[in-house]
Design a protein around this motif. Sequence first.
Motif, PDB file in Angstrom:
ATOM      1  N   TRP A 156     103.072  40.839  68.922  1.00  0.00           N
ATOM      2  CA  TRP A 156     102.690  40.474  67.554  1.00  0.00           C
ATOM      3  C   TRP A 156     103.498  39.263  67.076  1.00  0.00           C
ATOM      4  CZ3 TRP A 156      98.954  42.622  64.345  1.00  0.00           C
ATOM      5  CH2 TRP A 156      98.997  42.192  63.016  1.00  0.00           C
ATOM      6  N   LYS A 157     104.788  39.268  67.370  1.00  0.00           N
ATOM      7  CA  LYS A 157     105.638  38.151  66.965  1.00  0.00           C
ATOM      8  C   LYS A 157     105.175  36.848  67.612  1.00  0.00           C
ATOM      9  CE  LYS A 157     110.409  36.460  67.295  1.00  0.00           C
ATOM     10  NZ  LYS A 157     111.760  36.711  67.849  1.00  0.00           N
ATOM     11  N   TYR A 158     104.841  36.903  68.908  1.00  0.00           N
ATOM     12  CA  TYR A 158     104.357  35.701  69.597  1.00  0.00           C
ATOM     13  C   TYR A 158     103.094  35.165  68.920  1.00  0.00           C
ATOM     14  CZ  TYR A 158     107.373  37.168  73.517  1.00  0.00           C
ATOM     15  OH  TYR A 158     108.439  37.534  74.306  1.00  0.00           O
ATOM     16  N   CYS A 159     102.180  36.061  68.558  1.00  0.00           N
ATOM     17  CA  CYS A 159     100.929  35.647  67.928  1.00  0.00           C
ATOM     18  C   CYS A 159     101.167  35.101  66.522  1.00  0.00           C
ATOM     19  CB  CYS A 159      99.955  36.817  67.875  1.00  0.00           C
ATOM     20  SG  CYS A 159      99.338  37.364  69.490  1.00  0.00           S
ATOM     21  N   GLU A 160     102.074  35.738  65.779  1.00  0.00           N
ATOM     22  CA  GLU A 160     102.380  35.276  64.426  1.00  0.00           C
ATOM     23  C   GLU A 160     102.961  33.869  64.456  1.00  0.00           C
ATOM     24  OE1 GLU A 160     102.484  37.291  60.933  1.00  0.00           O
ATOM     25  OE2 GLU A 160     100.681  37.316  62.186  1.00  0.00           O
ATOM     26  N   GLU A 161     103.809  33.606  65.416  1.00  0.00           N
ATOM     27  CA  GLU A 161     104.428  32.275  65.521  1.00  0.00           C
ATOM     28  C   GLU A 161     103.386  31.187  65.752  1.00  0.00           C
ATOM     29  OE1 GLU A 161     108.737  33.712  67.408  1.00  0.00           O
ATOM     30  OE2 GLU A 161     107.164  32.888  68.715  1.00  0.00           O
ATOM     31  N   ARG A 162     102.280  31.552  66.370  1.00  0.00           N
ATOM     32  CA  ARG A 162     101.224  30.586  66.695  1.00  0.00           C
ATOM     33  C   ARG A 162      99.996  30.734  65.801  1.00  0.00           C
ATOM     34  NH1 ARG A 162     104.309  32.104  70.612  1.00  0.00           N
ATOM     35  NH2 ARG A 162     104.886  30.686  72.308  1.00  0.00           N
ATOM     36  N   ASN A 163     100.066  31.663  64.854  1.00  0.00           N
ATOM     37  CA  ASN A 163      98.902  31.986  64.013  1.00  0.00           C
ATOM     38  C   ASN A 163      97.675  32.219  64.884  1.00  0.00           C
ATOM     39  OD1 ASN A 163      97.827  32.515  61.443  1.00  0.00           O
ATOM     40  ND2 ASN A 163      96.867  30.504  61.363  1.00  0.00           N
ATOM     41  N   MET A 164      97.862  32.967  65.947  1.00  0.00           N
ATOM     42  CA  MET A 164      96.816  33.171  66.942  1.00  0.00           C
ATOM     43  C   MET A 164      95.921  34.357  66.588  1.00  0.00           C
ATOM     44  SD  MET A 164      97.224  33.812  71.070  1.00  0.00           S
ATOM     45  CE  MET A 164      97.506  32.082  71.451  1.00  0.00           C
TER      46      MET A 164
END
Length: 271
Positions: free
Chosen positions: A118-126
């Motif tokens: 989730w953190k990885y996706c949030e950082e990229r607004n993915m």
Amino acid sequence: MSYSVQNIRNVCLLGHSGSGKTSLAESLLFMTGAIDRMGRVADGNTVCDYDPEEVKRQISLSTAVAPIDYKGCRINVLDTPGAFDFSGEVMEALRAADAAIIVASAKDGVSVGVEKAWKYCEERNMPRFIYISKIDEDHSDYNATFDALRERFGNKIAPVVVPTLDENKKVTGLMDILNKRAYEMQDGKRVEIELPEDKVAVINEFNDALKESVAETSEEFMDRYFEGDEFSVTEVSAALAANVQDASIVPVCMGSPINLRGVSNLLDDIC
């Protein structure tokens, strides 16, 4: 076969080690006819875990690409390692992907791997889905996992497919929350059935949760929601399409790759 850009989906599978990412990729390949026999991680014969070390350790060590053709779309599935020692492979997959599917085991709830993904996706607004896996296994609990996801990530968590359970909490099929339809697997194929009377209240409850997620995406929807105005299927579907892209809604799917439950619905949602 060639595909135009709008019909290509590059999707990476993220999540904790052992959550079922490689098994999910295997079931996607099987359901679309890319392979004629499903392999198992325990048997060391899956498409994505082909390296001798992966076969030996029964975990993914590098990102593998599984191309799938489905309903006029080319879906490039990137199966990433869940072990934190190989996070570099995950970073490479995220650079190539347009969207992510975070795989959460129905036995483990919101694991550290889910939090990291989730953190990885949030950082990229993915844009992302959450796929609750292993719903057929002992000690699994879809409802507890869904509730934990909502508690952790808020009302942007939107249910789109939920399991149908009997009195012993055994999975007998699945329900499409948006269209209020019920399905079961027959000879490896998804077949629509009549919605059981005792599941009407369940599907209405999850449908309300879906509309609550949609309502939070705009002031207009929020006003209508509090006034008790009903959203049409077309409105909710359009809101999902738009708001998944900007990551303001995260649909929750579910299934069992081993029994192929929920795989067809996931493919439809990806497209």
